[in-house]
Motif scaffolding. Structure first.
Motif, PDB file in Angstrom:
ATOM      1  N   PRO A  89       0.793  -1.268   0.067  1.00 15.48           N
ATOM      2  CA  PRO A  89       0.062  -0.028   0.034  1.00 15.48           C
ATOM      3  C   PRO A  89       0.886   1.124   0.066  1.00 15.48           C
ATOM      4  O   PRO A  89       2.148   1.130   0.482  1.00 15.48           O
ATOM      5  N   TYR A 102       0.717   5.473   4.471  1.00 13.71           N
ATOM      6  CA  TYR A 102      -0.499   5.835   5.124  1.00 13.71           C
ATOM      7  C   TYR A 102      -0.150   7.378   5.523  1.00 13.71           C
ATOM      8  O   TYR A 102       0.722   7.926   5.940  1.00 13.71           O
ATOM      9  N   GLY A 111     -13.005  -0.145   9.240  1.00 16.73           N
ATOM     10  CA  GLY A 111     -11.770  -0.268   8.512  1.00 16.73           C
ATOM     11  C   GLY A 111     -10.779  -0.811   9.585  1.00 16.73           C
ATOM     12  O   GLY A 111     -10.891  -1.679  10.552  1.00 16.73           O
ATOM     13  N   SER A 125      -1.537   1.033   8.986  1.00 20.80           N
ATOM     14  CA  SER A 125      -2.629   0.696   9.156  1.00 20.80           C
ATOM     15  C   SER A 125      -2.747  -0.989   9.074  1.00 20.80           C
ATOM     16  O   SER A 125      -2.348  -1.440   7.820  1.00 20.80           O
ATOM     17  N   CYS A 155      -4.649  -4.750   8.754  1.00 19.66           N
ATOM     18  CA  CYS A 155      -5.994  -5.211   8.451  1.00 19.66           C
ATOM     19  C   CYS A 155      -6.690  -5.886   9.422  1.00 19.66           C
ATOM     20  O   CYS A 155      -5.862  -6.752  10.208  1.00 19.66           O
ATOM     21  N   SER A 173      -7.231  -8.225   3.168  1.00 17.20           N
ATOM     22  CA  SER A 173      -6.353  -7.567   2.426  1.00 17.20           C
ATOM     23  C   SER A 173      -5.597  -8.535   1.489  1.00 17.20           C
ATOM     24  O   SER A 173      -5.134  -9.630   2.146  1.00 17.20           O
ATOM     25  N   CYS A 214      -3.213  -3.144   5.752  1.00 18.30           N
ATOM     26  CA  CYS A 214      -4.499  -2.798   5.059  1.00 18.30           C
ATOM     27  C   CYS A 214      -4.056  -2.082   3.806  1.00 18.30           C
ATOM     28  O   CYS A 214      -3.590  -1.490   3.553  1.00 18.30           O
ATOM     29  N   ASP A 215      -4.687  -2.785   2.680  1.00 17.42           N
ATOM     30  CA  ASP A 215      -4.705  -2.245   1.352  1.00 17.42           C
ATOM     31  C   ASP A 215      -5.928  -1.693   0.823  1.00 17.42           C
ATOM     32  O   ASP A 215      -6.478  -1.494  -0.438  1.00 17.42           O
ATOM     33  N   SER A 216      -7.083  -1.302   1.723  1.00 16.61           N
ATOM     34  CA  SER A 216      -8.504  -0.760   1.517  1.00 16.61           C
ATOM     35  C   SER A 216      -9.413  -1.666   0.886  1.00 16.61           C
ATOM     36  O   SER A 216     -10.501  -1.513   0.514  1.00 16.61           O
ATOM     37  N   LYS A 273     -13.131  -1.728   2.046  1.00 13.02           N
ATOM     38  CA  LYS A 273     -14.151  -0.726   1.224  1.00 13.02           C
ATOM     39  C   LYS A 273     -14.728  -1.664   0.246  1.00 13.02           C
ATOM     40  O   LYS A 273     -15.899  -1.807   0.134  1.00 13.02           O
TER      41      LYS A 273
END
Ligand code: FES
Length: 146
Positions: free
Chosen positions: A76, A79, A98, A122, A124, A129, A135-137, A140
Motif C-alpha cells: 500500500p 499511510y 476499517g 494501518s 488489516c 487484504s 490494510c490495502d483498502s 471498502k
C-alpha cells in the motif's frame, strides 16, 4: 514495564501488549480517539471479521481463525492519517469499518518476522487484504463492518 508490542499471528488475531485500545470517532470534521476498556494490558484483536466478540478475537491459541494467504497485491501507499498522533508515543485506534491504526513506531511482529518500525501503519482487520498484515483498502470493496 515491558515495551508495548503487537504480535500478529498468521491466520489468527493480533496480540496486543501494553497499547491501550481506542476507537476513532468523527466529531465535526476531526477524528478523536475514544478509549475502550479491556480486561488487561494484553488483549487479542480479531483479524478476520468473524468474531462474536468484536473487536476482540473469540478464540484461543492456536487460533486458526482463517486461511491466511501469502501477499498477492502491491505494498500500500504510505499511510497519511494524523490520528492517533504519529509523532507521539505508541498508540492504537480502530477505524470504524476499517483497519487498526498504529502510531508512534510501535514494535510489530508478523509470524516470525519483525516489521520495520514506522510512525504510522494501518493493519488489516477484515481478513481480505491482499498485502497482509497491512490494510490495502480491501475492506471498502467487501463492505466490512466492525
Ligand atoms: S481492514 Fe482489511 S484491507 Fe483494510
Amino acid at each position: 514495564m515491558p515495551e508495548p508490542k503487537i504480535e500478529i499471528v498468521r491466520g489468527g488475531p493480533m496480540l496486543v501488549d501494553g497499547l491501550p485500545l481506542g476507537r476513532l470517532r468523527h466529531e465535526g470534521d476531526v477524528w478523536r480517539v475514544e478509549r475502550i476498556e479491556t480486561p488487561s494490558r494484553t488483549y487479542a484483536l480479531c483479524r478476520c471479521g468473524a468474531s462474536s466478540e468484536m473487536p476482540l478475537c473469540d478464540r484461543t491459541a492456536p487460533y486458526a481463525c482463517f486461511d491466511e494467504q501469502p501477499p498477492t497485491g502491491p505494498e500500500p501507499a504510505p499511510y497519511r492519517w494524523d490520528v492517533p498522533d504519529p509523532t507521539g508515543p505508541p498508540a492504537l485506534a480502530l477505524k470504524p469499518d476499517g483497519p487498526v491504526r498504529v502510531a508512534g513506531f510501535a514494535r510489530i511482529t508478523y509470524g516470525d518476522r519483525e516489521l520495520s518500525p514506522r510512525d504510522r501503519v494501518s493493519l488489516c482487520r477484515c481478513g481480505e487484504s491482499r498485502c497482509q498484515p497491512l490494510c490495502d483498502s480491501s475492506h471498502k470493496v467487501v463492505g466490512y463492518r466492525g
